[in-house]
Design a protein around this motif. Structure first.
Motif, PDB file in Angstrom:
ATOM      1  N   ASP A   1       2.167   1.904  -3.381  1.00  0.00           N
ATOM      2  CA  ASP A   1       1.128   2.462  -4.248  1.00  0.00           C
ATOM      3  C   ASP A   1       1.187   3.985  -4.206  1.00  0.00           C
ATOM      4  O   ASP A   1       1.136   4.655  -5.246  1.00  0.00           O
ATOM      5  CB  ASP A   1      -0.243   1.959  -3.793  1.00  0.00           C
ATOM      6  CG  ASP A   1      -1.373   2.549  -4.626  1.00  0.00           C
ATOM      7  OD1 ASP A   1      -1.126   2.886  -5.802  1.00  0.00           O
ATOM      8  OD2 ASP A   1      -2.499   2.670  -4.111  1.00  0.00           O
TER       9      ASP A   1
ATOM     10  N   GLN B   1     -10.599   1.184   2.744  1.00  0.00           N
ATOM     11  CA  GLN B   1     -10.452  -0.202   2.290  1.00  0.00           C
ATOM     12  C   GLN B   1      -9.121  -0.793   2.727  1.00  0.00           C
ATOM     13  O   GLN B   1      -9.062  -1.924   3.234  1.00  0.00           O
ATOM     14  CB  GLN B   1     -10.559  -0.211   0.761  1.00  0.00           C
ATOM     15  CG  GLN B   1     -11.046  -1.482   0.138  1.00  0.00           C
ATOM     16  CD  GLN B   1     -11.248  -1.285  -1.348  1.00  0.00           C
ATOM     17  OE1 GLN B   1     -10.283  -1.209  -2.108  1.00  0.00           O
ATOM     18  NE2 GLN B   1     -12.490  -1.179  -1.764  1.00  0.00           N
TER      19      GLN B   1
ATOM     20  N   LYS C   1     -10.833   8.257  -3.417  1.00  0.00           N
ATOM     21  CA  LYS C   1      -9.638   8.274  -2.568  1.00  0.00           C
ATOM     22  C   LYS C   1      -9.977   7.845  -1.139  1.00  0.00           C
ATOM     23  O   LYS C   1      -9.255   7.072  -0.518  1.00  0.00           O
ATOM     24  CB  LYS C   1      -9.017   9.668  -2.564  1.00  0.00           C
ATOM     25  CG  LYS C   1      -8.476  10.078  -3.924  1.00  0.00           C
ATOM     26  CD  LYS C   1      -8.016  11.515  -3.930  1.00  0.00           C
ATOM     27  CE  LYS C   1      -7.589  11.950  -5.332  1.00  0.00           C
ATOM     28  NZ  LYS C   1      -7.245  13.378  -5.391  1.00  0.00           N
TER      29      LYS C   1
ATOM     30  N   LYS D   1     -12.488   5.993  -0.290  1.00  0.00           N
ATOM     31  CA  LYS D   1     -12.823   4.563  -0.376  1.00  0.00           C
ATOM     32  C   LYS D   1     -11.567   3.718  -0.280  1.00  0.00           C
ATOM     33  O   LYS D   1     -11.518   2.738   0.465  1.00  0.00           O
ATOM     34  CB  LYS D   1     -13.559   4.297  -1.700  1.00  0.00           C
ATOM     35  CG  LYS D   1     -13.983   2.863  -1.943  1.00  0.00           C
ATOM     36  CD  LYS D   1     -13.033   2.079  -2.841  1.00  0.00           C
ATOM     37  CE  LYS D   1     -12.768   2.705  -4.172  1.00  0.00           C
ATOM     38  NZ  LYS D   1     -11.793   1.906  -4.972  1.00  0.00           N
ATOM     39  N   THR D   2     -10.540   4.120  -1.002  1.00  0.00           N
ATOM     40  CA  THR D   2      -9.276   3.380  -0.995  1.00  0.00           C
ATOM     41  C   THR D   2      -8.635   3.379   0.388  1.00  0.00           C
ATOM     42  O   THR D   2      -8.172   2.336   0.866  1.00  0.00           O
ATOM     43  CB  THR D   2      -8.302   3.990  -2.027  1.00  0.00           C
ATOM     44  OG1 THR D   2      -8.907   3.931  -3.321  1.00  0.00           O
ATOM     45  CG2 THR D   2      -6.979   3.244  -2.044  1.00  0.00           C
TER      46      THR D   2
ATOM     47  N   GLU E   1     -15.433  -2.304  -8.748  1.00  0.00           N
ATOM     48  CA  GLU E   1     -14.148  -2.103  -9.416  1.00  0.00           C
ATOM     49  C   GLU E   1     -14.191  -2.580 -10.870  1.00  0.00           C
ATOM     50  O   GLU E   1     -13.684  -1.905 -11.765  1.00  0.00           O
ATOM     51  CB  GLU E   1     -13.029  -2.823  -8.663  1.00  0.00           C
ATOM     52  CG  GLU E   1     -12.799  -2.342  -7.234  1.00  0.00           C
ATOM     53  CD  GLU E   1     -12.452  -0.872  -7.136  1.00  0.00           C
ATOM     54  OE1 GLU E   1     -11.988  -0.284  -8.130  1.00  0.00           O
ATOM     55  OE2 GLU E   1     -12.647  -0.295  -6.055  1.00  0.00           O
TER      56      GLU E   1
ATOM     57  N   ASP F   1      -3.359  -2.253  -7.980  1.00  0.00           N
ATOM     58  CA  ASP F   1      -4.123  -1.945  -6.770  1.00  0.00           C
ATOM     59  C   ASP F   1      -5.328  -2.870  -6.622  1.00  0.00           C
ATOM     60  O   ASP F   1      -5.576  -3.428  -5.553  1.00  0.00           O
ATOM     61  CB  ASP F   1      -4.621  -0.493  -6.798  1.00  0.00           C
ATOM     62  CG  ASP F   1      -3.479   0.502  -6.918  1.00  0.00           C
ATOM     63  OD1 ASP F   1      -2.329   0.114  -6.611  1.00  0.00           O
ATOM     64  OD2 ASP F   1      -3.733   1.646  -7.313  1.00  0.00           O
ATOM     65  N   LYS F   2      -6.064  -3.013  -7.699  1.00  0.00           N
ATOM     66  CA  LYS F   2      -7.279  -3.843  -7.659  1.00  0.00           C
ATOM     67  C   LYS F   2      -6.945  -5.317  -7.444  1.00  0.00           C
ATOM     68  O   LYS F   2      -7.642  -6.025  -6.714  1.00  0.00           O
ATOM     69  CB  LYS F   2      -8.081  -3.649  -8.941  1.00  0.00           C
ATOM     70  CG  LYS F   2      -8.733  -2.275  -9.030  1.00  0.00           C
ATOM     71  CD  LYS F   2      -9.300  -2.015 -10.409  1.00  0.00           C
ATOM     72  CE  LYS F   2      -9.956  -0.640 -10.485  1.00  0.00           C
ATOM     73  NZ  LYS F   2      -9.057   0.464 -10.133  1.00  0.00           N
TER      74      LYS F   2
ATOM     75  N   SER G   1       0.836  -1.210   0.000  1.00  0.00           N
ATOM     76  CA  SER G   1       0.000   0.000   0.000  1.00  0.00           C
ATOM     77  C   SER G   1       0.867   1.255   0.000  1.00  0.00           C
ATOM     78  O   SER G   1       0.529   2.248  -0.651  1.00  0.00           O
ATOM     79  CB  SER G   1      -0.919   0.007   1.222  1.00  0.00           C
ATOM     80  OG  SER G   1      -1.771  -1.117   1.203  1.00  0.00           O
TER      81      SER G   1
ATOM     82  N   THR H   1     -17.884   2.841  -1.266  1.00  0.00           N
ATOM     83  CA  THR H   1     -17.753   2.123  -2.544  1.00  0.00           C
ATOM     84  C   THR H   1     -19.031   2.266  -3.362  1.00  0.00           C
ATOM     85  O   THR H   1     -18.986   2.577  -4.563  1.00  0.00           O
ATOM     86  CB  THR H   1     -17.457   0.627  -2.291  1.00  0.00           C
ATOM     87  OG1 THR H   1     -16.165   0.508  -1.700  1.00  0.00           O
ATOM     88  CG2 THR H   1     -17.496  -0.177  -3.581  1.00  0.00           C
TER      89      THR H   1
END
Length: 197
Positions: free
Chosen positions: A53, A137, A131, A133-134, A107, A78-79, A50, A180
């Motif tokens: 990323d 998550q 952002k 959401k990421t 996604e 990422d996904k 992460s 999401t």
């Protein structure tokens, strides 16, 4: 920042993205075991991935080497790592199947719509919701990988000093799932408005 189609594929940001993809099978192997130790190392690996990323995007902008290859591969990496983590902990009952379906479904749909839009030369900007959401998550997945009770202070043994990482993970996953859905609907509305024009 202009997109540099001539930059070599083998630059630092792209190598970090490729390393993140290479970490996926290692993560999957670790999560074949539901043990505390395996979960700890899986969480550590996911956390490092992460960070890369964020780091690869920062370096690409800072060094001025934003490439088509990088822009294509980074969101896929990422996904893939998120999908791998959620799918691997599904058999252990650590996460509800419907939440995984919602997150992964969103996604896939949004990635497909972005692909269709890009073939028409249309760019639909991502919102801040994506952002948030990421972030939620990633925090949720790290906590769910840790899963077990952990003490805040290792030298003091008291029930109030324990935190159940599964409960922490589920708290953040609920927030991530709501965002999401919200961000997915927001993107669909933007897409329909752009296509209508």
């Amino acid at each position: 920042m202009l997109l540099d189609n001539r930059s070599p594929i083998w630059n630092i940001p792209n190598i970090l993205t490729l390393l993140r993809i290479a970490a996926i099978p290692v993560l999957a192997v670790l999560l074949l075991s539901p043990s505390r130790e395996a979960g700890f190392w899986a969480a550590a690996l996911f956390a490092v991935a992460s960070i890369t990323d964020w780091l690869d995007g920062y370096l690409a902008r800072r060094m001025g080497i934003v490439t088509v290859f990088g822009k294509f591969l980074d969101p896929i990496a990422d996904k893939l790592i998120v999908m791998a983590a959620l799918i691997m902990i599904l058999p252990y009952g650590r996460v509800p199947a419907w939440m995984v379906l919602v997150i992964l479904g969103r996604e896939i749909i949004i990635t497909g719509l972005r692909g269709i839009a890009s073939t028409e030369g249309i760019v639909i900007s991502a919102s801040d919701l994506g952002k948030f959401k990421t972030i939620f998550q990633l925090v949720a997945i790290i906590a769910l990988l840790l899963h077990y009770d952990y003490r805040w202070f290792f030298s003091i043994d008291h029930p109030w000093l324990y935190v159940n990482m599964h409960n922490v993970g589920m708290f953040y996953l609920w927030i991530a799932t709501i965002i999401t859905i919200w961000s997915g609907v927001d993107y669909l509305v933007k897409y329909m408005r752009v296509i209508a024009k």
